[in-house]
Design an enzyme around this catalytic site. Sequence first.
Site, PDB file in Angstrom:
ATOM      1  N   TYR A   1       0.833  -1.208   0.000  1.00 44.11           N
ATOM      2  CA  TYR A   1       0.000   0.000   0.000  1.00 44.11           C
ATOM      3  C   TYR A   1       0.873   1.265   0.000  1.00 44.11           C
ATOM      4  O   TYR A   1       0.440   2.312  -0.463  1.00 44.11           O
ATOM      5  CB  TYR A   1      -0.889   0.022   1.256  1.00 44.11           C
ATOM      6  CG  TYR A   1      -2.200  -0.721   1.128  1.00 44.11           C
ATOM      7  CD1 TYR A   1      -2.430  -1.661   0.127  1.00 44.11           C
ATOM      8  CD2 TYR A   1      -3.223  -0.480   2.039  1.00 44.11           C
ATOM      9  CE1 TYR A   1      -3.639  -2.330   0.049  1.00 44.11           C
ATOM     10  CE2 TYR A   1      -4.444  -1.139   1.955  1.00 44.11           C
ATOM     11  CZ  TYR A   1      -4.646  -2.072   0.964  1.00 44.11           C
ATOM     12  OH  TYR A   1      -5.846  -2.726   0.887  1.00 44.11           O
TER      13      TYR A   1
ATOM     14  N   CYS B   1      -3.224  -1.047   9.677  1.00 40.01           N
ATOM     15  CA  CYS B   1      -2.382  -0.526   8.595  1.00 40.01           C
ATOM     16  C   CYS B   1      -2.250   0.985   8.796  1.00 40.01           C
ATOM     17  O   CYS B   1      -3.257   1.701   8.804  1.00 40.01           O
ATOM     18  CB  CYS B   1      -3.061  -0.848   7.264  1.00 40.01           C
ATOM     19  SG  CYS B   1      -2.316  -0.038   5.847  1.00 40.01           S
ATOM     20  N   ASN B   2      -1.025   1.429   8.996  1.00 43.96           N
ATOM     21  CA  ASN B   2      -0.792   2.866   9.206  1.00 43.96           C
ATOM     22  C   ASN B   2      -1.099   3.673   7.951  1.00 43.96           C
ATOM     23  O   ASN B   2      -1.592   4.798   8.035  1.00 43.96           O
ATOM     24  CB  ASN B   2       0.673   3.112   9.579  1.00 43.96           C
ATOM     25  CG  ASN B   2       0.990   2.659  10.983  1.00 43.96           C
ATOM     26  OD1 ASN B   2       0.934   3.436  11.922  1.00 43.96           O
ATOM     27  ND2 ASN B   2       1.314   1.389  11.140  1.00 43.96           N
ATOM     28  N   THR B   3      -0.774   3.104   6.797  1.00 40.35           N
ATOM     29  CA  THR B   3      -0.980   3.831   5.544  1.00 40.35           C
ATOM     30  C   THR B   3      -2.468   4.131   5.359  1.00 40.35           C
ATOM     31  O   THR B   3      -2.844   5.257   5.011  1.00 40.35           O
ATOM     32  CB  THR B   3      -0.436   2.991   4.361  1.00 40.35           C
ATOM     33  OG1 THR B   3       0.893   2.536   4.697  1.00 40.35           O
ATOM     34  CG2 THR B   3      -0.387   3.787   3.093  1.00 40.35           C
TER      35      THR B   3
ATOM     36  N   GLU C   1       7.347  -9.561   3.682  1.00 46.39           N
ATOM     37  CA  GLU C   1       6.413 -10.413   2.920  1.00 46.39           C
ATOM     38  C   GLU C   1       7.140 -11.551   2.190  1.00 46.39           C
ATOM     39  O   GLU C   1       6.559 -12.590   1.923  1.00 46.39           O
ATOM     40  CB  GLU C   1       5.618  -9.562   1.914  1.00 46.39           C
ATOM     41  CG  GLU C   1       4.613  -8.609   2.560  1.00 46.39           C
ATOM     42  CD  GLU C   1       3.382  -9.297   3.153  1.00 46.39           C
ATOM     43  OE1 GLU C   1       3.047 -10.413   2.733  1.00 46.39           O
ATOM     44  OE2 GLU C   1       2.758  -8.700   4.061  1.00 46.39           O
TER      45      GLU C   1
ATOM     46  N   CYS D   1       4.603   1.544  10.647  1.00 48.34           N
ATOM     47  CA  CYS D   1       4.032   0.570   9.699  1.00 48.34           C
ATOM     48  C   CYS D   1       3.929  -0.737  10.465  1.00 48.34           C
ATOM     49  O   CYS D   1       4.871  -1.120  11.173  1.00 48.34           O
ATOM     50  CB  CYS D   1       4.953   0.399   8.486  1.00 48.34           C
ATOM     51  SG  CYS D   1       4.485  -0.992   7.421  1.00 48.34           S
ATOM     52  N   THR D   2       2.798  -1.407  10.341  1.00 44.43           N
ATOM     53  CA  THR D   2       2.580  -2.611  11.155  1.00 44.43           C
ATOM     54  C   THR D   2       3.467  -3.787  10.754  1.00 44.43           C
ATOM     55  O   THR D   2       3.593  -4.746  11.512  1.00 44.43           O
ATOM     56  CB  THR D   2       1.100  -3.034  11.101  1.00 44.43           C
ATOM     57  OG1 THR D   2       0.703  -3.153   9.729  1.00 44.43           O
ATOM     58  CG2 THR D   2       0.210  -2.021  11.805  1.00 44.43           C
ATOM     59  N   HIS D   3       4.065  -3.705   9.569  1.00 45.74           N
ATOM     60  CA  HIS D   3       5.026  -4.751   9.201  1.00 45.74           C
ATOM     61  C   HIS D   3       6.330  -4.635  10.012  1.00 45.74           C
ATOM     62  O   HIS D   3       7.046  -5.620  10.173  1.00 45.74           O
ATOM     63  CB  HIS D   3       5.396  -4.642   7.719  1.00 45.74           C
ATOM     64  CG  HIS D   3       4.391  -5.238   6.782  1.00 45.74           C
ATOM     65  ND1 HIS D   3       3.216  -4.599   6.452  1.00 45.74           N
ATOM     66  CD2 HIS D   3       4.397  -6.405   6.084  1.00 45.74           C
ATOM     67  CE1 HIS D   3       2.541  -5.360   5.595  1.00 45.74           C
ATOM     68  NE2 HIS D   3       3.231  -6.455   5.354  1.00 45.74           N
TER      69      HIS D   3
END
Length: 282
Positions: free
Chosen positions: A54, A85-87, A162, A194-196
Amino acid sequence: MNNGLNHPLSTSKQPAPIGIFDSGVGGLTVLREIYRQLPNESVLYFGDTARLPYGARSPEEILYFVRQILTWMADRGVKMVMMACNTSSALALDQIQGDFPFPVLGLIRPGAQAAALRGKRIGVIATQATVASRAYTCAIQEIDSTCQVWEVGCPKFVPIVEQNRLRDSSTKVTAATYLQPLMAAEIDTLVYGCTHYPHLKSVLQAILPNAMQYIDPAISMVAAGAQELDALGLRSSLPAQATEFCVSGSAIEFANLAVRWLGHRPAVNQIYLPELAVRPKL
Ligand code: DGL
């Protein structure tokens, strides 16, 4: 037998689930917080893996994706959505507020509050779209105008997570490069914007000084969600159902990747989101 594939969360006797969504496995860092703080809540998880990352998308695309996901979640009868999701939180939360029949929580404000409470020189690592929105800088300085904020876009981190390349030696080099301007600015606090990125915690913490304070906005967002559930009388007192995982891309790939953080291989459904009448300019 309930194999997690037949919409177990929407059966009439069960309390409605909380919906959470992300572009991919980043949302698992939020899910972990829900398991910790809200153990009785059932969760419907959506990973938009067909359209990640994203962070490289335009604000119009992100808003369209968020509306699509929330429309689907409304159809599935969720009682609340926590944007994992921060975005999406940075670019779509304000625009969709009030459009859905359930509360929708985002990560930016809770993350900014936690950061402003703890630090004065605050670094934010996030996707390019989140950094371009300046959402964290604005939110932190609105809470405490004496805080200084440095935001750095880290576009290689989401593909690293990912593609399960956390342990590659090049990952350390990439992380050191992204963190360099924040170390030069002598930040005292780092926000996982960012959650990743909490998945990269050990890599990041090995580079940064020991005294660094870390803010995971998921902790504060889930705490705010818990308060809101109580205020609305929506908190579940029954044991949670198994989390239902849905993705827009490959179910097998998501399950293979998620096992590392969940500790078990989840059942995952591939789903198709409804098209909306308004399409973004791509
Ligand atoms: N994990 C999401 C976030 O917090 C999205 C990352 C991406 O797909 O670029 O922003």
